[in-house]
Design a protein around this motif. Structure first.
Motif, PDB file in Angstrom:
ATOM      1  N   GLY A 265      29.527  16.774  19.017  1.00 22.18           N
ATOM      2  CA  GLY A 265      28.381  17.987  18.563  1.00 22.18           C
ATOM      3  C   GLY A 265      28.383  17.626  16.908  1.00 22.18           C
ATOM      4  N   ARG A 266      28.596  17.264  16.352  1.00 24.44           N
ATOM      5  CA  ARG A 266      28.121  16.983  14.637  1.00 24.44           C
ATOM      6  C   ARG A 266      27.690  15.625  15.138  1.00 24.44           C
ATOM      7  NH1 ARG A 266      32.979  17.368  10.439  1.00 24.44           N
ATOM      8  NH2 ARG A 266      30.913  16.773   9.358  1.00 24.44           N
ATOM      9  N   TYR A 267      28.263  14.197  15.695  1.00 25.84           N
ATOM     10  CA  TYR A 267      27.842  12.627  15.976  1.00 25.84           C
ATOM     11  C   TYR A 267      26.134  12.845  16.132  1.00 25.84           C
ATOM     12  CZ  TYR A 267      32.522  12.439  13.382  1.00 25.84           C
ATOM     13  OH  TYR A 267      33.713  12.788  12.399  1.00 25.84           O
ATOM     14  N   ARG A 268      26.505  13.697  17.940  1.00 28.32           N
ATOM     15  CA  ARG A 268      25.338  12.947  18.144  1.00 28.32           C
ATOM     16  C   ARG A 268      24.390  12.655  18.036  1.00 28.32           C
ATOM     17  NH1 ARG A 268      26.647  17.506  21.926  1.00 28.32           N
ATOM     18  NH2 ARG A 268      24.870  18.883  20.745  1.00 28.32           N
ATOM     19  N   TYR A 269      23.323  13.840  17.701  1.00 27.20           N
ATOM     20  CA  TYR A 269      22.526  13.924  16.650  1.00 27.20           C
ATOM     21  C   TYR A 269      22.234  12.193  16.164  1.00 27.20           C
ATOM     22  CZ  TYR A 269      17.794  14.157  13.628  1.00 27.20           C
ATOM     23  OH  TYR A 269      16.813  13.886  13.427  1.00 27.20           O
ATOM     24  N   LEU A 270      22.759  11.769  14.971  1.00 27.85           N
ATOM     25  CA  LEU A 270      22.735  10.706  14.665  1.00 27.85           C
ATOM     26  C   LEU A 270      22.980   9.316  15.242  1.00 27.85           C
ATOM     27  CD1 LEU A 270      24.234  11.554  11.175  1.00 27.85           C
ATOM     28  CD2 LEU A 270      22.391  11.460  11.553  1.00 27.85           C
ATOM     29  N   VAL A 271      24.167   9.493  16.295  1.00 30.68           N
ATOM     30  CA  VAL A 271      24.429   8.419  17.243  1.00 30.68           C
ATOM     31  C   VAL A 271      23.263   8.338  18.117  1.00 30.68           C
ATOM     32  CG1 VAL A 271      25.760   7.841  19.102  1.00 30.68           C
ATOM     33  CG2 VAL A 271      26.941   8.630  16.867  1.00 30.68           C
ATOM     34  N   ILE A 272      22.473   8.855  18.759  1.00 32.53           N
ATOM     35  CA  ILE A 272      21.049   8.895  19.195  1.00 32.53           C
ATOM     36  C   ILE A 272      20.103   8.399  18.662  1.00 32.53           C
ATOM     37  CG2 ILE A 272      19.205  10.075  20.800  1.00 32.53           C
ATOM     38  CD1 ILE A 272      21.539  11.922  22.257  1.00 32.53           C
ATOM     39  N   ALA A 273      19.925   8.462  17.097  1.00 33.58           N
ATOM     40  CA  ALA A 273      18.730   8.285  16.873  1.00 33.58           C
ATOM     41  C   ALA A 273      18.790   6.722  16.197  1.00 33.58           C
ATOM     42  CB  ALA A 273      19.116   8.756  15.391  1.00 33.58           C
ATOM     43  N   GLY A 274      20.534   6.468  15.448  1.00 36.01           N
ATOM     44  CA  GLY A 274      20.502   4.791  15.065  1.00 36.01           C
ATOM     45  C   GLY A 274      21.130   4.029  16.187  1.00 36.01           C
ATOM     46  N   ALA A 275      21.795   4.317  17.753  1.00 35.50           N
ATOM     47  CA  ALA A 275      21.106   3.962  18.931  1.00 35.50           C
ATOM     48  C   ALA A 275      20.493   3.481  19.438  1.00 35.50           C
ATOM     49  CB  ALA A 275      22.637   4.731  19.941  1.00 35.50           C
ATOM     50  N   GLY A 276      19.129   4.358  18.993  1.00 36.36           N
ATOM     51  CA  GLY A 276      18.091   4.220  20.241  1.00 36.36           C
ATOM     52  C   GLY A 276      17.220   3.596  19.494  1.00 36.36           C
ATOM     53  N   VAL A 277      17.175   3.551  17.734  1.00 32.89           N
ATOM     54  CA  VAL A 277      16.378   2.556  17.141  1.00 32.89           C
ATOM     55  C   VAL A 277      16.521   1.051  17.746  1.00 32.89           C
ATOM     56  CG1 VAL A 277      15.854   2.316  14.539  1.00 32.89           C
ATOM     57  CG2 VAL A 277      15.464   4.238  15.041  1.00 32.89           C
ATOM     58  N   ALA A 278      17.943   0.936  17.899  1.00 35.11           N
ATOM     59  CA  ALA A 278      18.473  -0.269  17.332  1.00 35.11           C
ATOM     60  C   ALA A 278      17.831  -0.748  19.389  1.00 35.11           C
ATOM     61  CB  ALA A 278      19.967  -1.005  18.113  1.00 35.11           C
ATOM     62  N   ALA A 279      17.513   0.150  20.437  1.00 34.72           N
ATOM     63  CA  ALA A 279      17.819  -0.558  21.564  1.00 34.72           C
ATOM     64  C   ALA A 279      16.261  -0.733  21.509  1.00 34.72           C
ATOM     65  CB  ALA A 279      17.921   1.282  22.830  1.00 34.72           C
ATOM     66  N   PHE A 280      15.106   0.378  21.398  1.00 34.16           N
ATOM     67  CA  PHE A 280      13.403  -0.001  21.580  1.00 34.16           C
ATOM     68  C   PHE A 280      13.499  -1.348  20.565  1.00 34.16           C
ATOM     69  CE2 PHE A 280      12.893   4.510  22.410  1.00 34.16           C
ATOM     70  CZ  PHE A 280      12.061   3.897  23.339  1.00 34.16           C
ATOM     71  N   GLN A 281      14.073  -1.712  19.044  1.00 40.00           N
ATOM     72  CA  GLN A 281      13.565  -2.764  19.210  1.00 40.00           C
ATOM     73  C   GLN A 281      14.172  -3.758  20.330  1.00 40.00           C
ATOM     74  OE1 GLN A 281      16.511  -5.446  16.435  1.00 40.00           O
ATOM     75  NE2 GLN A 281      15.089  -5.471  14.712  1.00 40.00           N
ATOM     76  N   GLN A 282      15.015  -3.997  21.093  1.00 38.19           N
ATOM     77  CA  GLN A 282      14.568  -4.922  21.406  1.00 38.19           C
ATOM     78  C   GLN A 282      14.040  -5.381  22.285  1.00 38.19           C
ATOM     79  OE1 GLN A 282      15.947  -8.223  21.110  1.00 38.19           O
ATOM     80  NE2 GLN A 282      17.129  -7.665  18.861  1.00 38.19           N
TER      81      GLN A 282
END
Length: 480
Positions: A265-282
């Motif tokens: 719950g409390r971590y999901r939003y931020l983890v998806i945001a950070g990991a998603g940006v890192a994946a999209f960059q490549q």
């Protein structure tokens, strides 16, 4: 705990494990210096590949070229993931030291690769990738935890300047060494990475540990000493108290850091945001340019790839200038606004050549290279540095090591796939069509930023975590 500081304390700190005093500039410089090695190993194969291709007669063997190039990223996937757990256990500083040792050893081994031993080179590059992946996660995490909120974007962006400087250094080395005998040329280029690795190791020996790591592990006195240096004249008690309160609250709640907890719950939003940006960059395809620009120019112009080594230098200069521009504007514009601008221009830079190729098949093929330079220019001061700024800012303290490792691994998975598949794709379809696919991904990245990534500029790490927790709580309440 009350703190007092002298003028000397305002500029230096004493790392207890070394007994030496170091300046804040020294801390920030060598804290980000890992990016030099990261960048050199990303860029070195760009210059070495044409010579290796001739020496080992790899022309036309797209699979071998793809595996040799991408194997580094395969190791980086694992290195990024393991670095999070390692740094949470032994500290950011010691983990960076370990990465430097692997860097140096792997570089030397590449320089003495047996002739035509593709398996040996791939294996060593996977091993070297462990250090590259670790550096990609450790450096931004360390820098974000050392920097004050008002300067965090600029100081974290220093990491990107180091990365692109390392890439430019590798391109320049390729240019300088290109007149050596073919075998000696590519071996020298690969082995030279050991030199900055040794410099990094010696510099990091004198760095202090992250104050957040120290407080998390009950080493409050050391944390206060580091904070007094990093925040001269600042309210370090308030910052230390915020860190302690966050740790105490999560410990009292009985939460345990695990891979599964990243998506609770409390971590999901931020983890998806950070990991998603890192994946999209490549997946946006930047490294297809950086790894293969001589081969791209060769196909577009008909000249030999070994004669196109000036183009990597051009791309490297653009990257360095863009990173310096970012340092000047990092804390003046919102993160999401810069990512949106960059993504739109990058997408257009990939899609327009395909459109021109479709409408006017006889157009100058070097037009593609011009658009790729425009892509690099906007990538250099938006997605390239901001990805790692966001990765360093957005993850909550208790999961920061693992979450940064996850983001780094996803980033390297994208880099691995791009490095492996690009030569295979260009062997079966026109280059403009391949880049058009990357263009669509750039636009999808903009949609992701606008819908899933919070604004982090000027906010403390604890404020970002608190706002995300409120957001998730609100979403859960609405669903009941």
């Amino acid at each position: 705990m009350a703190s007092t500081s002298t003028p000397d304390d305002a500029h230096t700190t004493q790392e207890k494990s070394t007994g030496r005093r170091v300046s804040t500039r020294f801390i920030y410089f060598f804290g980000a210096f890992g990016g030099i090695l990261f960048g050199y190993d990303i860029g070195v194969m760009t210059g070495a590949l044409p010579f290796l291709q001739e020496d080992w007669d790899l022309a036309g063997n797209a699979a071998a070229i793809g595996w040799i190039t991408s194997s580094l990223m395969l190791g980086a996937v694992l290195g990024g993931a393991l670095s999070g757990q390692l740094s949470d256990r032994i500290g950011r500083r010691r983990a960076i030291l370990a990465a430097a040792v692997v860097f140096a050893l792997g570089s030397v081994l590449l320089g003495i690769t047996p002739h035509q031993s593709i398996a040996f080179m791939v294996t060593v590059r996977v091993f070297l990738g462990l250090a590259v992946g670790a550096a990609s996660a450790l450096v931004p995490a360390y820098m974000s935890e050392m920097a004050p909120a008002r300067l965090r974007g600029r100081l974290s962006g220093l990491n990107q300047t180091m990365i692109v400087s390392g890439m430019l250094l590798s391109y320049l080395m390729a240019w300088v060494l290109q007149h050596l005998p073919t075998t000696l040329a590519w071996r020298s280029m690969l082995a030279m990475a050991a030199v900055p690795a040794i410099v990094l190791f010696l510099g990091v020996l004198r760095l202090p540990e992250s104050p957040r790591f120290l407080i998390t592990h009950g080493r409050d006195d050391e944390a206060y000493e580091v904070l007094r240096t990093l925040r001269p004249g600042g309210a370090i008690e308030d910052e230390a108290r915020e860190i302690k309160e966050t740790v105490a609250a999560e410990t009292a709640a009985g939460e345990r850091t695990s891979w599964a907890s990243l998506f609770q719950g409390r971590y999901r939003y931020l983890v998806i945001a950070g990991a998603g940006v890192a994946a999209f960059q490549q997946f946006q395809g930047a490294n297809a340019i950086f790894y293969y620009i001589p081969l791209i120019v060769e196909e577009a112009s008909g000249t030999a790839a070994q004669s196109a080594l000036l183009w990597p230098i051009v791309q490297g200069v653009i990257l360095v200038l863009g990173s310096l521009l970012f340092l000047a504007i990092a804390d003046r514009f919102n993160r999401r606004a810069l990512l949106t601008l960059g993504g739109l221009v990058m997408g257009a830079s990939f899609l327009l050549p395909a459109l021109i190729h479709w409408v006017a098949p006889g157009a100058n093929p070097m037009l593609l290279v011009a658009f790729l330079s425009l892509y690099v220019a906007f990538y250099s001061f938006t997605w390239a540095p901001l990805t790692w700024v966001i990765v360093g800012e957005v993850f909550p303290l208790m999961i920061r090591g693992r979450a940064a490792g996850l983001a780094s691994s996803l980033n390297w998975i994208g880099s691995f796939l791009v490095g492996l598949l690009f030569p295979i794709m260009t062997a079966s379809m026109p280059q403009p069509a391949v880049f058009a696919i990357f263009g669509v991904i750039c636009l999808l990245g903009v949609v992701f930023v606008r819908t899933r990534v919070p604004e982090t500029r000027g906010r403390t790490l604890e404020e970002i975590e608190e706002s995300a927790a409120l957001r998730e709580t609100g979403k859960e309440s609405q669903s009941l």
